[in-house]
Scaffold this motif. Structure first.
Motif, PDB file in Angstrom:
ATOM      1  N   LEU A 105       0.827  -1.206   0.000  1.00 37.96           N
ATOM      2  CA  LEU A 105       0.000   0.000   0.000  1.00 37.96           C
ATOM      3  C   LEU A 105       0.861   1.255   0.000  1.00 37.96           C
ATOM      4  CD1 LEU A 105      -2.622   1.662   0.481  1.00 37.96           C
ATOM      5  CD2 LEU A 105      -2.375   1.154   2.914  1.00 37.96           C
ATOM      6  N   PHE A 106       1.829   1.327   0.929  1.00 40.16           N
ATOM      7  CA  PHE A 106       2.655   2.536   1.047  1.00 40.16           C
ATOM      8  C   PHE A 106       3.615   2.687  -0.130  1.00 40.16           C
ATOM      9  CE2 PHE A 106       1.888   1.795   5.759  1.00 40.16           C
ATOM     10  CZ  PHE A 106       0.879   2.742   5.817  1.00 40.16           C
ATOM     11  N   ILE A 107       4.096   1.590  -0.670  1.00 36.46           N
ATOM     12  CA  ILE A 107       4.967   1.676  -1.856  1.00 36.46           C
ATOM     13  C   ILE A 107       4.216   2.318  -3.015  1.00 36.46           C
ATOM     14  CG2 ILE A 107       6.068   0.293  -3.673  1.00 36.46           C
ATOM     15  CD1 ILE A 107       7.029  -1.611  -1.472  1.00 36.46           C
ATOM     16  N   ASN A 108       2.982   1.880  -3.245  1.00 38.47           N
ATOM     17  CA  ASN A 108       2.189   2.443  -4.344  1.00 38.47           C
ATOM     18  C   ASN A 108       1.933   3.932  -4.147  1.00 38.47           C
ATOM     19  OD1 ASN A 108       1.806   0.284  -6.138  1.00 38.47           O
ATOM     20  ND2 ASN A 108       0.143  -0.563  -4.902  1.00 38.47           N
ATOM     21  N   ILE A 109       1.535   4.309  -2.919  1.00 39.64           N
ATOM     22  CA  ILE A 109       1.185   5.707  -2.651  1.00 39.64           C
ATOM     23  C   ILE A 109       2.413   6.609  -2.758  1.00 39.64           C
ATOM     24  CG2 ILE A 109       0.294   7.320  -0.938  1.00 39.64           C
ATOM     25  CD1 ILE A 109      -1.865   5.544  -2.047  1.00 39.64           C
ATOM     26  N   ILE A 110       3.518   6.213  -2.122  1.00 42.36           N
ATOM     27  CA  ILE A 110       4.721   7.059  -2.129  1.00 42.36           C
ATOM     28  C   ILE A 110       5.338   7.103  -3.524  1.00 42.36           C
ATOM     29  CG2 ILE A 110       7.029   7.343  -1.153  1.00 42.36           C
ATOM     30  CD1 ILE A 110       5.990   6.034   1.413  1.00 42.36           C
ATOM     31  N   LYS A 111       5.317   5.982  -4.232  1.00 44.12           N
ATOM     32  CA  LYS A 111       5.849   5.948  -5.600  1.00 44.12           C
ATOM     33  C   LYS A 111       5.044   6.891  -6.509  1.00 44.12           C
ATOM     34  CE  LYS A 111       7.080   2.621  -9.227  1.00 44.12           C
ATOM     35  NZ  LYS A 111       6.062   2.905 -10.257  1.00 44.12           N
ATOM     36  N   ASN A 112       3.739   6.891  -6.342  1.00 46.93           N
ATOM     37  CA  ASN A 112       2.906   7.821  -7.115  1.00 46.93           C
ATOM     38  C   ASN A 112       3.252   9.272  -6.786  1.00 46.93           C
ATOM     39  OD1 ASN A 112       1.529   5.774  -8.392  1.00 46.93           O
ATOM     40  ND2 ASN A 112      -0.234   5.825  -7.013  1.00 46.93           N
ATOM     41  N   ALA A 113       3.516   9.552  -5.505  1.00 47.43           N
ATOM     42  CA  ALA A 113       3.868  10.921  -5.097  1.00 47.43           C
ATOM     43  C   ALA A 113       5.181  11.357  -5.724  1.00 47.43           C
ATOM     44  CB  ALA A 113       3.956  10.997  -3.573  1.00 47.43           C
ATOM     45  N   ILE A 114       6.144  10.446  -5.791  1.00 44.98           N
ATOM     46  CA  ILE A 114       7.430  10.771  -6.427  1.00 44.98           C
ATOM     47  C   ILE A 114       7.233  11.070  -7.907  1.00 44.98           C
ATOM     48  CG2 ILE A 114       9.684   9.827  -7.084  1.00 44.98           C
ATOM     49  CD1 ILE A 114       9.639   8.231  -4.463  1.00 44.98           C
ATOM     50  N   GLU A 115       6.451  10.229  -8.571  1.00 47.52           N
ATOM     51  CA  GLU A 115       6.236  10.406 -10.013  1.00 47.52           C
ATOM     52  C   GLU A 115       5.437  11.661 -10.331  1.00 47.52           C
ATOM     53  OE1 GLU A 115       4.402   6.712 -10.984  1.00 47.52           O
ATOM     54  OE2 GLU A 115       6.303   5.616 -11.130  1.00 47.52           O
ATOM     55  N   ALA A 116       4.607  12.115  -9.382  1.00 48.72           N
ATOM     56  CA  ALA A 116       3.811  13.328  -9.613  1.00 48.72           C
ATOM     57  C   ALA A 116       4.590  14.595  -9.281  1.00 48.72           C
ATOM     58  CB  ALA A 116       2.534  13.274  -8.762  1.00 48.72           C
ATOM     59  N   SER A 117       5.723  14.448  -8.570  1.00 48.57           N
ATOM     60  CA  SER A 117       6.486  15.611  -8.124  1.00 48.57           C
ATOM     61  C   SER A 117       7.348  16.182  -9.249  1.00 48.57           C
ATOM     62  CB  SER A 117       7.389  15.225  -6.947  1.00 48.57           C
ATOM     63  OG  SER A 117       6.628  14.804  -5.849  1.00 48.57           O
ATOM     64  N   HIS A 118       7.642  17.460  -9.102  1.00 48.27           N
ATOM     65  CA  HIS A 118       8.580  18.101 -10.023  1.00 48.27           C
ATOM     66  C   HIS A 118      10.003  17.709  -9.644  1.00 48.27           C
ATOM     67  CE1 HIS A 118       5.228  20.379 -11.533  1.00 48.27           C
ATOM     68  NE2 HIS A 118       5.012  20.931 -10.341  1.00 48.27           N
ATOM     69  N   ILE A 119      10.900  17.827 -10.590  1.00 46.95           N
ATOM     70  CA  ILE A 119      12.302  17.487 -10.342  1.00 46.95           C
ATOM     71  C   ILE A 119      12.851  18.372  -9.220  1.00 46.95           C
ATOM     72  CG2 ILE A 119      14.625  17.470 -11.333  1.00 46.95           C
ATOM     73  CD1 ILE A 119      13.377  16.798 -14.020  1.00 46.95           C
ATOM     74  N   GLY A 120      13.452  17.721  -8.226  1.00 43.31           N
ATOM     75  CA  GLY A 120      14.044  18.448  -7.108  1.00 43.31           C
ATOM     76  C   GLY A 120      13.128  18.637  -5.923  1.00 43.31           C
ATOM     77  N   ASP A 121      11.825  18.352  -6.079  1.00 42.73           N
ATOM     78  CA  ASP A 121      10.889  18.506  -4.959  1.00 42.73           C
ATOM     79  C   ASP A 121      11.032  17.348  -3.973  1.00 42.73           C
ATOM     80  OD1 ASP A 121       9.918  20.832  -5.924  1.00 42.73           O
ATOM     81  OD2 ASP A 121       8.081  19.998  -6.778  1.00 42.73           O
ATOM     82  N   SER A 122      10.585  17.583  -2.749  1.00 40.79           N
ATOM     83  CA  SER A 122      10.599  16.542  -1.727  1.00 40.79           C
ATOM     84  C   SER A 122       9.202  15.972  -1.529  1.00 40.79           C
ATOM     85  CB  SER A 122      11.105  17.103  -0.394  1.00 40.79           C
ATOM     86  OG  SER A 122      12.448  17.501  -0.490  1.00 40.79           O
ATOM     87  N   VAL A 123       9.161  14.709  -1.154  1.00 41.14           N
ATOM     88  CA  VAL A 123       7.914  14.050  -0.775  1.00 41.14           C
ATOM     89  C   VAL A 123       7.968  13.857   0.739  1.00 41.14           C
ATOM     90  CG1 VAL A 123       6.530  11.962  -0.930  1.00 41.14           C
ATOM     91  CG2 VAL A 123       7.605  12.895  -2.984  1.00 41.14           C
ATOM     92  N   ILE A 124       6.969  14.384   1.436  1.00 44.62           N
ATOM     93  CA  ILE A 124       6.950  14.341   2.899  1.00 44.62           C
ATOM     94  C   ILE A 124       5.986  13.252   3.356  1.00 44.62           C
ATOM     95  CG2 ILE A 124       6.469  15.647   5.004  1.00 44.62           C
ATOM     96  CD1 ILE A 124       7.109  18.191   3.407  1.00 44.62           C
ATOM     97  N   VAL A 125       6.468  12.377   4.220  1.00 48.09           N
ATOM     98  CA  VAL A 125       5.654  11.288   4.764  1.00 48.09           C
ATOM     99  C   VAL A 125       5.588  11.468   6.275  1.00 48.09           C
ATOM    100  CG1 VAL A 125       5.349   8.803   4.973  1.00 48.09           C
ATOM    101  CG2 VAL A 125       6.399   9.757   2.909  1.00 48.09           C
ATOM    102  N   THR A 126       4.386  11.609   6.816  1.00 50.57           N
ATOM    103  CA  THR A 126       4.210  11.784   8.255  1.00 50.57           C
ATOM    104  C   THR A 126       3.263  10.710   8.787  1.00 50.57           C
ATOM    105  OG1 THR A 126       2.294  13.264   8.089  1.00 50.57           O
ATOM    106  CG2 THR A 126       4.486  14.275   7.987  1.00 50.57           C
ATOM    107  N   ALA A 127       3.410  10.389  10.051  1.00 51.33           N
ATOM    108  CA  ALA A 127       2.502   9.451  10.716  1.00 51.33           C
ATOM    109  C   ALA A 127       2.311   9.920  12.148  1.00 51.33           C
ATOM    110  CB  ALA A 127       3.056   8.038  10.678  1.00 51.33           C
ATOM    111  N   SER A 128       1.075   9.913  12.602  1.00 50.35           N
ATOM    112  CA  SER A 128       0.783  10.352  13.964  1.00 50.35           C
ATOM    113  C   SER A 128      -0.458   9.638  14.469  1.00 50.35           C
ATOM    114  CB  SER A 128       0.569  11.871  14.011  1.00 50.35           C
ATOM    115  OG  SER A 128      -0.496  12.247  13.153  1.00 50.35           O
ATOM    116  N   LYS A 129      -0.555   9.585  15.766  1.00 49.95           N
ATOM    117  CA  LYS A 129      -1.701   8.941  16.400  1.00 49.95           C
ATOM    118  C   LYS A 129      -2.689  10.008  16.833  1.00 49.95           C
ATOM    119  CE  LYS A 129      -2.899   5.527  19.937  1.00 49.95           C
ATOM    120  NZ  LYS A 129      -2.373   4.653  21.014  1.00 49.95           N
ATOM    121  N   MET A 130      -3.943   9.859  16.387  1.00 51.18           N
ATOM    122  CA  MET A 130      -4.988  10.816  16.718  1.00 51.18           C
ATOM    123  C   MET A 130      -6.127  10.056  17.387  1.00 51.18           C
ATOM    124  SD  MET A 130      -4.954  13.062  13.202  1.00 51.18           S
ATOM    125  CE  MET A 130      -6.046  14.295  13.891  1.00 51.18           C
TER     126      MET A 130
END
Length: 403
Positions: free
Chosen positions: A305-330
């Protein structure tokens, strides 16, 4: 609201609005005492009527919230001007009471509450004017029973609120039901597709894998060549695993043996795996997790699940941009956010995500997101998207917390 404006709905809307405008014109022109006596008040009445009518006629082309707000403000100006231009016409007070009912047609809670508050304030100022300035000269029918009229006004607002509460609640239920039907159709379509191609994919994979394993154990094959065979067998095993997970969509989910999955460890593993992939696009993955958090799930599926989501975020990003991944308990939920600042998506594109063969990538199949939705649903999770075209996307994944 644009999706509701089919050609038939537009015809009904214009017929209704034409009838309403005709009635308003009759009120302006038929037996109007100000027609010859006072040209200023008649002109003011005509001006507000024309402006209000234009707003109603062009609304289907401009259905934004700002235009709805303009319609509501115009309706206030129109009906309150009638109340003060024609003080002897007691029915105008009834129109003032029911102005917020117009906003119910837009099914916009913020606009409704705004119109309700504005009308309460406006009517309060009107009563103050009648008591202190007019003193019952022109509005004797209100002055004589002031308390009763105030009670009637707030009673009418309560009725309007009740109508809005019931109708809006039913609309939200219908929208939820519609989304559930769409998701069920996606699952059904994908299931039928998976069942149709399962053996066609697995059979040749099994044959190729069998021959590779045979040659890998044969003494007649060069040792250096066997290393490549081992790599190919591993890749075929990976392909079989993905196919097995994909086929799980085609049949009812069996009871799986759940295990405590440490989200921080899984995300760390996935980001380490995708680090080199991100470097190909000059993208960095920033992992921001403060504490361990656990969900009851399957580790392999969570990684997928996370590989697909993060990989999609990388492919949608512009060159040089960062992909931020956060996790928290609510409270009793674990919330994971994958944020990119890439090309973004429209609302229509977001609604189509998870549909088989719908993809925003040139070589995508759309099946990856379908599997992601299915994995999240299997573990009582939910995936939501917040995106602005040209600014980026935030994917939020929520799971019930185990601890």
């Amino acid at each position: 609201m644009k999706e509701y404006y089919t050609e038939m709905n537009k015809k009904i809307y214009y017929i209704t609005i034409t009838a309403v405008i005709t009635i308003m014109l009759m009120g302006l022109l038929v037996d109007n005492p100000h027609y010859h006596q006072n040209g200023v008040t008649f002109s003011l009445h005509a001006l507000f009527l024309v402006f209000f009518a234009i707003c109603l006629l062009v609304y289907p082309r401009y259905t934004s919230r700002y235009f709805r707000l303009l319609i509501m403000i115009t309706s206030f100006m129109y009906f309150y001007s009638l109340f003060f231009i024609y003080p002897d016409t007691w029915s105008n007070f009834i129109f003032l009471c029911f102005i917020p009912a117009i906003s119910i047609l837009f099914f916009d809670p913020k606009l409704f509450y705004f119109s309700l508050a504005l009308n309460s304030f406006a009517i309060l100022m009107t009563f103050v004017y009648i008591i202190l300035v007019d003193q019952g000269i022109h509005y004797s029918y209100i002055q004589e029973d002031l308390v009763g009229n105030i009670i009637n006004f707030f009673g009418s607002q309560a009725i309007i609120y009740f109508i809005f509460y019931i109708s809006y609640g039913r609309l939200k239920k219908q929208q939820l039901y519609f989304q559930q039907i769409k998701q069920a159709e996606r699952l059904k379509t994908t299931g039928q597709l998976a069942a149709a191609v399962a053996h066609e994919i697995r059979n040749p994979l099994t044959v190729v894998k069998g021959f590779l394993q045979f040659y890998e154990q044969s003494n007649e094959v060069d040792t250096e060549l066997k290393k490549h065979f081992h790599l190919m067998v591993d890749e075929l095993n990976t392909a079989e695993l993905v196919i097995s997970q994909f086929l799980s969509i085609a049949k009812p989910t069996k009871e799986k043996e759940l295990e405590p999955v440490n989200i921080r460890q899984v995300l760390q593993s996935v980001t380490d795996l995708l680090h080199s992939y991100g470097l190909l696009h000059d993208n960095q993955i920033e992992l921001q997790i403060v504490e361990d958090s656990y969900v009851a799930a399957n580790t392999i599926e969570m990684k997928q699940l996370f590989i697909n989501i993060i990989k999609n975020a990388i492919e949608a990003s512009h060159i040089g941009d960062s992909v931020i991944v956060t996790a928290s308990k609510m409270k009793d939920m674990i919330e994971i956010n994958v944020i990119d600042y890439g090309q973004g998506m429209t609302e229509k594109e977001i609604e189509s995500l998870g549909t088989p063969f719908y993809s925003l990538k040139s070589k995508g199949t759309g099946l990856g997101m379908m599997i992601c939705f299915n994995i999240a649903e299997n573990y009582k999770g939910k995936i939501s998207f917040k995106s602005v075209k040209g600014e980026g996307t935030t994917v939020t994944i929520r799971f019930p917390s185990l601890l």
